[in-house]
Design an enzyme around this catalytic site. Structure first.
Site, short mmCIF file in Angstrom:
data_model
loop_
_atom_site.label_atom_id
_atom_site.label_comp_id
_atom_site.label_asym_id
_atom_site.label_seq_id
_atom_site.Cartn_x
_atom_site.Cartn_y
_atom_site.Cartn_z
N ASP A 195 0.83 -1.20 0.00
CA ASP A 195 0.00 0.00 0.00
C ASP A 195 0.87 1.25 0.00
O ASP A 195 2.00 1.23 0.48
CB ASP A 195 -0.84 0.06 1.29
CG ASP A 195 -2.05 -0.84 1.23
OD1 ASP A 195 -2.11 -1.69 0.35
OD2 ASP A 195 -2.91 -0.70 2.10
N TYR B 31 1.87 4.82 1.70
CA TYR B 31 1.82 5.33 3.07
C TYR B 31 0.46 5.99 3.31
O TYR B 31 -0.08 6.64 2.41
CB TYR B 31 2.92 6.35 3.30
CG TYR B 31 4.34 5.82 3.18
CD1 TYR B 31 4.78 4.77 3.97
CD2 TYR B 31 5.23 6.39 2.27
CE1 TYR B 31 6.08 4.30 3.88
CE2 TYR B 31 6.54 5.94 2.17
CZ TYR B 31 6.96 4.89 2.98
OH TYR B 31 8.24 4.43 2.88
N PHE C 256 7.93 3.20 -1.08
CA PHE C 256 8.97 3.48 -0.08
C PHE C 256 9.39 4.96 -0.05
O PHE C 256 10.07 5.37 0.89
CB PHE C 256 10.22 2.60 -0.28
CG PHE C 256 9.97 1.15 -0.01
CD1 PHE C 256 9.80 0.69 1.29
CD2 PHE C 256 9.89 0.23 -1.04
CE1 PHE C 256 9.57 -0.66 1.55
CE2 PHE C 256 9.66 -1.12 -0.79
CZ PHE C 256 9.50 -1.56 0.50
N HIS D 168 11.19 -8.37 4.33
CA HIS D 168 10.84 -6.95 4.20
C HIS D 168 11.77 -6.10 5.05
O HIS D 168 12.21 -6.52 6.12
CB HIS D 168 9.39 -6.74 4.64
CG HIS D 168 8.81 -5.44 4.19
ND1 HIS D 168 8.97 -4.28 4.90
CD2 HIS D 168 8.09 -5.12 3.08
CE1 HIS D 168 8.35 -3.30 4.26
NE2 HIS D 168 7.81 -3.77 3.16
#
Length: 223
Positions: free
Chosen positions: A62, A64, A75, A185
């Site tokens: 998703d 932020y 990111f 991750h």
């Protein structure tokens, strides 16, 4: 809308029933509540990185969901955002250890995108402060079509798949000319399970260089 060389690869998606439903859903969401990223930024990953220029694919989930964070690149956060999200802080730590990059004072990753790093979230919108609120609405079908289009490119490309959702996409990646790198991750919950020390950035550059392509300059400069 998308208006560069992604359009021929994705045009068929826009006419499919799922996308029409997705479009209606997203349009209604933006009209009645706060949704991120800003509507004009939804397709920034495609605007900044044309299909013909993709060298590296980084998959996020998703966008932020807090104020002034999402701007259409996974990111990444806008120049005006002073706080670097925890996962990106860990990405910077790995870059420092792997490639000797200094840790910058910002999280704006457009420099990567302009060099051919497709910073793709698998879901492109989200309600403010409600993580995963737009999952299962159709974005995943669309971004699977994006991944399929990249997989069809007859040239060397590197995929950096971090975390279980991204790694599940590996089964779609069948092109023998492409390199798939997988790791946990970079979030604080999982980075110590193998993201740190994965050396994906230097491995990606080594692969590109071996195939006659210019490496990525991973250093994000201070603002």
């Amino acid at each position: 809308m998308i208006d560069n060389d992604w359009l021929p690869a994705l045009k068929a998606e826009f006419g499919k029933p799922y996308y029409k439903e997705l479009y209606s859903f997203v349009r209604e969401e933006y009209s009645k509540t706060v949704v991120y990223p800003p509507a004009d930024d939804i397709f920034n990953a495609f605007h900044f990185t044309p299909l013909s220029e993709v060298k590296v694919v980084i998959l996020g989930q998703d966008p932020y969901h807090n104020v002034n964070q999402a701007h259409g690149l996974c990111f990444s956060v806008p120049k005006s955002q002073k706080d670097i999200p925890p996962s990106l802080q860990n990405i910077y730590k790995e870059l420092q250890d792997d490639c000797g990059c200094y840790i910058p004072n910002n999280g704006y990753l457009e420099k990567w995108a302009r060099q051919g790093v497709l910073l793709l979230n698998t879901v492109l919108t989200v309600r403010a402060h409600q993580a995963a609120s737009h999952q299962g609405k159709g974005w995943e079908i669309f971004t699977d079509a994006v991944i399929t289009a990249v997989n069809a490119q007859d040239r060397p490309i590197v995929y950096l798949l971090w975390g279980s959702p991204a790694r599940r996409k590996a089964s779609m990646l069948t092109n023998p000319k492409h390199l798939i790198l997988e790791a946990p991750h970079p979030s604080p919950l999982s980075a110590y399970r193998g993201f740190f020390g994965c050396k994906h950035f230097s491995k990606a550059n080594a692969f590109l260089t071996e195939h006659g392509l210019s490496p990525i300059d991973w250093q994000i400069e201070n603002l």
